[in-house]
Design an enzyme around this catalytic site. Structure first.
Site, mmCIF file in Angstrom:
data_model
loop_
_atom_site.group_PDB
_atom_site.id
_atom_site.type_symbol
_atom_site.label_atom_id
_atom_site.label_comp_id
_atom_site.label_asym_id
_atom_site.label_seq_id
_atom_site.Cartn_x
_atom_site.Cartn_y
_atom_site.Cartn_z
ATOM 1 N N GLY A 140 9.180 40.031 19.691
ATOM 2 C CA GLY A 140 10.504 39.820 20.256
ATOM 3 C C GLY A 140 11.600 39.950 19.198
ATOM 4 O O GLY A 140 12.174 41.025 19.045
ATOM 5 N N HIS A 152 4.592 51.872 22.726
ATOM 6 C CA HIS A 152 4.760 50.663 21.920
ATOM 7 C C HIS A 152 3.629 49.662 22.149
ATOM 8 O O HIS A 152 3.170 49.018 21.227
ATOM 9 C CB HIS A 152 6.109 50.030 22.268
ATOM 10 C CG HIS A 152 6.571 48.982 21.324
ATOM 11 N ND1 HIS A 152 6.904 49.250 20.009
ATOM 12 C CD2 HIS A 152 6.792 47.650 21.494
ATOM 13 C CE1 HIS A 152 7.301 48.138 19.420
ATOM 14 N NE2 HIS A 152 7.239 47.152 20.300
ATOM 15 N N SER A 201 4.763 44.853 17.396
ATOM 16 C CA SER A 201 6.219 44.806 17.376
ATOM 17 C C SER A 201 6.708 43.767 16.366
ATOM 18 O O SER A 201 6.360 43.855 15.182
ATOM 19 C CB SER A 201 6.740 44.538 18.782
ATOM 20 O OG SER A 201 8.115 44.814 18.872
ATOM 21 N N TYR A 202 7.496 42.767 16.795
ATOM 22 C CA TYR A 202 7.928 41.744 15.838
ATOM 23 C C TYR A 202 6.751 40.894 15.365
ATOM 24 O O TYR A 202 6.874 40.153 14.395
ATOM 25 C CB TYR A 202 9.016 40.852 16.446
ATOM 26 C CG TYR A 202 9.834 40.131 15.396
ATOM 27 C CD1 TYR A 202 10.898 40.763 14.772
ATOM 28 C CD2 TYR A 202 9.521 38.836 15.016
ATOM 29 C CE1 TYR A 202 11.637 40.116 13.790
ATOM 30 C CE2 TYR A 202 10.253 38.177 14.043
ATOM 31 C CZ TYR A 202 11.305 38.822 13.426
ATOM 32 O OH TYR A 202 12.032 38.177 12.448
ATOM 33 N N ASP A 253 6.087 56.056 20.919
ATOM 34 C CA ASP A 253 6.989 54.909 20.859
ATOM 35 C C ASP A 253 8.233 55.300 20.075
ATOM 36 O O ASP A 253 8.127 55.779 18.940
ATOM 37 C CB ASP A 253 6.281 53.736 20.177
ATOM 38 C CG ASP A 253 7.186 52.543 19.957
ATOM 39 O OD1 ASP A 253 8.150 52.378 20.732
ATOM 40 O OD2 ASP A 253 6.935 51.768 19.009
#
Length: 471
Positions: free
Chosen positions: A92, A439, A188-189, A387
């Protein structure tokens, strides 16, 4: 169907359920009884039996503040005692690992289009591991704090500290997993969360006199790693794929190359808006698949933020929408042991409050890689190659910055005779590209993702066509 675990320890379980929440961590001194409190026997919309156990509940990671994290644990489909434990973290910052990791990526239960019924994921990672999903930090998913200011003061440093505390307490609740080979993965994060928690575990193990966590390694996908290299690779990918103009490409490099991904400047923000408009009505998380039109007004803005997208083999671009419907059903929350006192007014896949109030986010975690690489941990990075949020080019630039010697040069890997992607092995690190994935690699290419995690856990190279033909 009622929660049949109440019948196992009738009165005690009932009393424990009343107090489930911030008190449940310490209410039981008997870890087996504690486990039974958290056992899930049935999920609404589950029209099939499964042969594995699953649990969900709360672990309080800070008693003074009342910070409490929510988890969902699914044991391996077969022989769980012989398989490792894998923790999965979405990013996030502010996105739920249950919303994404469990419900549409690597978990055994995925949600049908009606938002009410479930189906089994044949490529769930619990085919090869026991999987622990964690909603972190507080304010994400069903995780909460009794001190509302905690939701406005989240950041990388406290998240790593709380996640380590969660693990230590979770192992006390599930002592049969103490000493089990333990791995972490995420995306991701999670490219921040995973190495930061790995660092915290390694440092904890070196400082403790008690039995350490049997930590073996970590793997991250399409991971935010280094702001400079991630921006450089992002802009190059969008330009080379024909998604943005030459002018916008130049302006992005002029105004954004040294900016933070979490808190970009207003100038960078404006150019990102221009890039988003040039991309048009596509899903930047998976540029060759259709977006969910119901979610497009939201997803078109996400180029500026590192929330998680929505990508499936029988492709459904609206999986995130189905999760929102399902996890807001009161009977689902009851089955997952969500305490109504602390349940969110509306469950969301990602929290804007957490994301917009994120405090500390280092520009790079490459220093953590440099610290951990000599320890002998198994470290893998993987990228879906469609992505446009944290693209394959970004990860390659970050890996190049580590200046690692090559052990096995760049080559294709195969699944059932077809190219599944490409890979290169370095001293201490393996990089894998997953062909045709966005992603969320396990959502868009679930079979290839299962091949990936199987090789990672086994510590083997990705399969080649020669190995496929021999088998």
């Amino acid at each position: 169907m009622a929660n049949s675990s109440w019948g196992l320890i009738p009165l005690l379980i009932l009393v424990g359920t009343v107090f489930r929440g911030s008190c449940s961590t310490d209410f039981w001194k008997d870890p087996i009884a504690q486990q039974e409190l958290d056992r899930i026997s049935y999920l609404p919309g589950q029209t099939f039996d499964v042969g594995f156990s699953q649990y969900s509940g709360y672990v309080t990671v800070n008693e003074d503040s009342g910070r409490t994290l929510f988890y969902w644990f699914t044991e391996a489909a077969e022989n769980p005692s012989s398989k490792p434990l894998l923790l999965w973290l979405n990013g996030g910052p502010g996105c739920s690992s249950i919303a994404y990791g469990e419900a549409e990526e690597i978990g055994p239960f995925h949600i049908n289009k009606d938002g009410k019924t479930l189906y089994l994921n044949p490529y769930s990672w619990n085919e090869v591991a026991n999987i622990l999903f964690l909603d972190s930090p507080v304010g994400v998913g069903f995780s909460y704090s009794t001190n509302s200011s905690d939701l406005l003061t989240n950041g990388d440093e406290r998240t790593a500290k709380d996640n380590l505390e969660f693990l230590l307490k979770w192992f006390e609740r599930f002592p049969q997993y103490k000493g089990r080979d333990f791995y972490i993965s995420g995306e991701s994060y999670g490219g921040h969360y995973v190495p930061q928690l790995s660092q915290a575990i390694v440092r904890h193990n070196s400082a403790t006199t008690e039995k350490p966590i049997n930590f073996k390694g970590y793997m991250v996908g399409n991971a935010l790693t280094d702001d400079y290299h991630d921006h450089l690779g992002l802009f190059q990918f969008m330009w080379s794929a024909g998604l943005i103009s030459d002018k916008t490409y130049k302006l992005l490099n002029d105004y954004c190359d040294s900016e933070s991904f979490v808190h970009p400047s207003s100038q960078c923000d404006q150019i990102l808006d221009v890039a988003s408009n040039e991309l048009g009505n596509i899903d930047p998380y998976s540029i060759y698949t259709p977006p969910c039109t119901a979610n497009f007004t939201v997803s078109s803005k996400l180029l500026k933020r590192l929330m998680i997208g929505h990508l499936n083999e029988e492709y459904d671009p609206c999986t995130e929408k189905h999760s929102v419907t399902y996890f807001n059903h009161p009977e689902v929350q009851k089955a997952l042991h969500v305490n109504p006192q602390f349940a969110p007014h509306k469950w969301e896949t990602c929290s804007d409050v957490v994301n917009s109030n994120w405090l500390d986010s280092p520009r790079s975690v490459l220093d953590i890689y440099r610290e951990l690489l000599p320890t002998g941990l198994r470290i893998w990075m993987f990228s879906g190659d469609t992505d446009a949020v944290i693209p394959v080019t970004s990860t390659r630039y970050s890996i190049d910055a580590l200046n690692l010697p090559t052990i096995k040069p760049w080559h294709s890997w195969y699944d059932e005779g077809q190219v599944g992607g490409w890979t290169q092995e370095y001293a201490g690190l393996t990089f894998v590209v997953v062909r045709g994935a966005g992603h969320e690699v396990p959502l868009h290419r679930p079979k290839l993702a299962l091949t990936l995690v199987r090789a990672f856990l086994a510590g083997t190279s990705m399969p080649t066509i020669q190995l496929d033909s021999e088998s």
